[in-house]
Design an enzyme around this catalytic site. Structure first.
Site, PDB file in Angstrom:
ATOM      1  N   SER A  26      21.144  11.896  37.056  1.00  0.00           N
ATOM      2  CA  SER A  26      21.324  13.979  36.922  1.00  0.00           C
ATOM      3  C   SER A  26      21.942  15.052  38.367  1.00  0.00           C
ATOM      4  O   SER A  26      21.908  13.883  39.252  1.00  0.00           O
ATOM      5  CB  SER A  26      20.062  13.939  37.156  1.00  0.00           C
ATOM      6  OG  SER A  26      19.467  15.152  37.854  1.00  0.00           O
ATOM      7  N   ASP A 129      40.704  38.073  60.894  1.00  0.00           N
ATOM      8  CA  ASP A 129      41.504  37.741  59.453  1.00  0.00           C
ATOM      9  C   ASP A 129      41.959  39.220  59.505  1.00  0.00           C
ATOM     10  O   ASP A 129      42.470  40.647  59.831  1.00  0.00           O
ATOM     11  CB  ASP A 129      40.178  38.358  58.118  1.00  0.00           C
ATOM     12  CG  ASP A 129      40.279  38.803  57.467  1.00  0.00           C
ATOM     13  OD1 ASP A 129      41.473  38.282  57.258  1.00  0.00           O
ATOM     14  OD2 ASP A 129      39.909  39.464  56.396  1.00  0.00           O
ATOM     15  N   ALA A 131      45.366  40.779  56.820  1.00  0.00           N
ATOM     16  CA  ALA A 131      46.332  40.581  55.884  1.00  0.00           C
ATOM     17  C   ALA A 131      47.667  39.513  55.537  1.00  0.00           C
ATOM     18  O   ALA A 131      47.609  38.735  54.497  1.00  0.00           O
ATOM     19  CB  ALA A 131      46.755  41.851  54.986  1.00  0.00           C
ATOM     20  N   GLY A 181      46.757  37.004  47.422  1.00  0.00           N
ATOM     21  CA  GLY A 181      46.782  38.176  46.832  1.00  0.00           C
ATOM     22  C   GLY A 181      46.079  37.251  44.739  1.00  0.00           C
ATOM     23  O   GLY A 181      46.720  37.256  44.070  1.00  0.00           O
ATOM     24  N   CYS A 217      42.742  42.755  45.160  1.00  0.00           N
ATOM     25  CA  CYS A 217      43.816  42.372  46.022  1.00  0.00           C
ATOM     26  C   CYS A 217      44.477  42.892  45.153  1.00  0.00           C
ATOM     27  O   CYS A 217      44.922  42.693  44.391  1.00  0.00           O
ATOM     28  CB  CYS A 217      42.913  40.886  46.369  1.00  0.00           C
ATOM     29  SG  CYS A 217      45.461  40.222  46.727  1.00  0.00           S
ATOM     30  N   THR A 219      47.719  43.246  46.467  1.00  0.00           N
ATOM     31  CA  THR A 219      49.342  42.408  47.557  1.00  0.00           C
ATOM     32  C   THR A 219      50.451  42.170  46.257  1.00  0.00           C
ATOM     33  O   THR A 219      51.282  42.676  47.040  1.00  0.00           O
ATOM     34  CB  THR A 219      48.641  41.847  48.035  1.00  0.00           C
ATOM     35  OG1 THR A 219      47.712  41.487  49.153  1.00  0.00           O
ATOM     36  CG2 THR A 219      49.994  41.167  49.042  1.00  0.00           C
ATOM     37  N   GLY A 273      34.734  36.768  47.349  1.00  0.00           N
ATOM     38  CA  GLY A 273      34.720  37.755  47.444  1.00  0.00           C
ATOM     39  C   GLY A 273      33.389  38.605  45.933  1.00  0.00           C
ATOM     40  O   GLY A 273      32.817  39.159  45.826  1.00  0.00           O
ATOM     41  N   GLY A 274      34.620  38.758  45.104  1.00  0.00           N
ATOM     42  CA  GLY A 274      34.157  39.233  43.646  1.00  0.00           C
ATOM     43  C   GLY A 274      32.947  38.742  43.889  1.00  0.00           C
ATOM     44  O   GLY A 274      32.568  39.470  43.075  1.00  0.00           O
ATOM     45  N   GLY A 299      38.714  46.738  48.120  1.00  0.00           N
ATOM     46  CA  GLY A 299      39.350  45.656  49.577  1.00  0.00           C
ATOM     47  C   GLY A 299      39.610  46.609  50.555  1.00  0.00           C
ATOM     48  O   GLY A 299      39.427  47.372  50.918  1.00  0.00           O
TER      49      GLY A 299
END
Ligand code: 5GP
Length: 379
Positions: A26, A129, A131, A181, A217, A219, A273-274, A299
Site C-alpha cells: 500500500s 536567488d 534570474a 523558464g 515565467c 524568460t 510556484g504555480g 512572477g
C-alpha cells in the site's frame, strides 16, 4: 559559427515513469522523508523535500505554517520586514527549521538578510536567488555570503547546466536551484478542492480555465534562453552529486506527476510556484469575476512585482514575468495531501519503499502523449 547541440533534451511532458514489480502492498508504506548532510555548511536536513518558492505570492508565513506541519519547506520571500520575521518566529518556533530566508544580490536585501539571521539564529537556510545565476558577480556574492555565514546552508541559483552547478558548489553553495523558464501552459487542479466545472472524467492536468493563461515565467519568450527541465535536472543532479552537493528542481511542475518525475530524475528537492499559488495561504489579491473567485499570481520579475517593490520596471530591462489569475483553490492543506498522495503512489508503482529509492528505480519512457485527450485537449 554558432553551435547546435543536437542531443535530445526533454521536459516533464515528454516522459512517463515505467512501473516495476514491487513488494509494497500500500502507498501508506512509503516513506517520503529524506535526510541530507550538506557539503559546505555541514548541517543535517530531515523532512519531505518539497519547497514553496520564494515568490511573494507563494513563500508566505501563512504558507510556511501549514507546510511545516507536513515537514515541507518554505523559502520565505524577501519582502517581509525584520519586525514581521520576529513576530512569526516568536509565534511559530517549531516551523523555523523548515524555512529559508531569501535575498537577491542587492546590498539592501543582504543587509536585511543579515539582520534576520542575527535576530533569529534558528533560521539556518539562506536562499540566494537571481534570474541569471551565470554572472561572475553572483559567484562572488555566493563566496561572500559563505564567508559571512560559514554554518548556514546556502541555496543558490538559478542555473541549468552542470559546469555552473559545480562552480556554485565550489564557491560555497550547498544546494543549487536548477531551472530557467520551465513554466508550462498547464494548470493543475487539485482534486479535493476542485472549484472549476469541467467534463466528467477529465484528468487533473487541465487547461479549461479561460481566465488563466499559464505559468508566470516568460524568460523563454522574452530572451529565447532556457533548457528543458527534465534534462536539466538529470545533468545538474549528476554534477552536484559528484561533488556531494544537492539540487532543487525549480519550476515547471504542473501536477503531482511532474513532482514525481523531478525526483525520479535525481532532484533532491522540488520547488513549486504555480502549484501552490491561488490558495488561502498564498499572497496575491483575491478577485472575483463572473461569480468565481481568483487569486493573482505573478512572477517576481513581472511588471506587477517591480511596480510593487521597485517603483516600476527599470528602463534597461524587460519584465520577465507576468501576472495571471488562478482560480481560488481553498486551503493549501488539501493540495499538499494530493501532492504527497500522488508521490506515494508513484513510489508504489516503481517499488520504492522510500523517496530516496525513487531515482534508482526510475526508468523514463519517452512518450508523445501524456494523457487520454478524450475529455481534455491536452496532449
Ligand atoms: P512554477 O512552479 O510556477 O513553474 O515556477 C516557480 C519558479 O519560477 C520560481 O521558483 C522561480 O524560480 C521562477 N520565477 C518566479 N518569478 C519569476 C519571474 O518573474 N520570471 C521568471 N523568469 N521566473 C520566475
Amino acid at each position: 559559427m554558432p553551435h547546435i547541440d543536437s542531443d535530445i533534451k526533454l521536459d516533464f511532458k515528454d516522459v512517463l515513469l515505467r512501473p516495476k514489480r514491487s513488494t509494497l502492498k500500500s502507498r501508506s508504506e512509503v516513506d517520503l522523508t529524506r535526510s541530507f548532510s550538506f557539503r559546505n555548511s555541514k548541517q543535517m536536513y530531515t523532512g519531505i523535500p518539497i519547497i514553496a518558492a520564494n515568490m511573494d505570492t507563494v513563500g508566505t508565513f501563512e504558507m510556511a505554517k501549514v507546510l511545516c506541519k507536513f515537514s515541507l519547506f518554505t523559502a520565505i520571500h524577501k519582502h517581509y520586514s525584520l519586525q514581521q520575521w520576529k513576530e512569526f518566529a516568536s509565534q511559530n518556533p517549531e516551523c523555523l527549521e523548515h524555512l529559508a530566508a531569501s535575498s537577491g544580490t542587492g546590498s539592501s536585501d543582504f543587509e536585511q538578510l543579515e539582520q534576520i539571521l542575527e535576530a533569529i539564529p534558528q533560521v539556518k537556510y539562506i536562499c540566494l536567488d537571481v534570474a541569471n545565476g551565470y554572472s561572475e558577480h553572483f559567484v562572488e556574492f555566493v563566496k561572500d555570503v559563505r564567508k559571512r555565514f560559514p554554518e548556514h546552508t546556502i541555496m543558490a541559483g538559478n542555473v541549468v547546466t552542470g559546469e555552473m552547478v559545480e562552480e556554485l558548489i565550489l564557491s560555497g553553495a550547498d544546494i543549487i536551484k536548477v531551472g530557467i523558464g520551465p513554466g508550462k501552459l498547464l494548470y493543475w487542479e487539485p482534486r479535493a478542492t476542485a472549484p472549476v466545472a469541467h467534463a466528467p472524467g477529465a484528468l487533473h492536468c487541465s487547461r479549461d480555465v479561460t481566465f488563466f493563461s499559464g505559468s508566470v515565467c516568460t524568460t523563454r519568450k522574452k530572451t529565447g534562453v532556457g533548457y528543458p527541465q527534465l534534462s536539466a535536472v538529470m545533468e545538474c543532479a549528476d554534477a552536484a552529486h559528484g561533488l556531494k552537493g544537492h539540487i532543487i528542481s525549480d519550476g515547471g511542475c504542473s501536477c503531482p506527476g511532474d513532482v514525481a518525475k523531478a525526483f525520479g530524475a535525481g532532484a533532491d528537492f522540488v520547488m513549486l510556484g504555480g502549484m501552490l499559488a491561488g490558495h488561502s495561504e498564498s499572497g496575491g489579491e483575491l478577485i472575483e469575476r463572473d461569480g468565481r473567485k481568483y487569486k493573482l499570481f505573478y512572477g517576481m520579475s513581472s511588471e506587477m512585482a517591480m511596480k510593487k517593490y521597485a517603483g516600476g520596471v527599470a528602463e534597461y530591462r524587460a519584465s520577465e514575468g507576468k501576472t495571471v489569475a488562478v482560480p481560488f483553490k481553498g486551503d493549501v492543506e488539501h493540495t499538499v495531501r494530493d501532492i504527497l498522495g500522488g508521490l506515494r503512489s508513484t513510489c508504489t508503482y516503481v517499488g520504492a519503499a522510500k523517496l530516496k529509492e525513487l531515482s534508482r528505480r526510475t526508468t523514463f519512457i519517452r512518450v508523445t502523449q501524456q494523457v487520454n485527450p478524450i475529455f481534455n485537449d491536452e496532449s
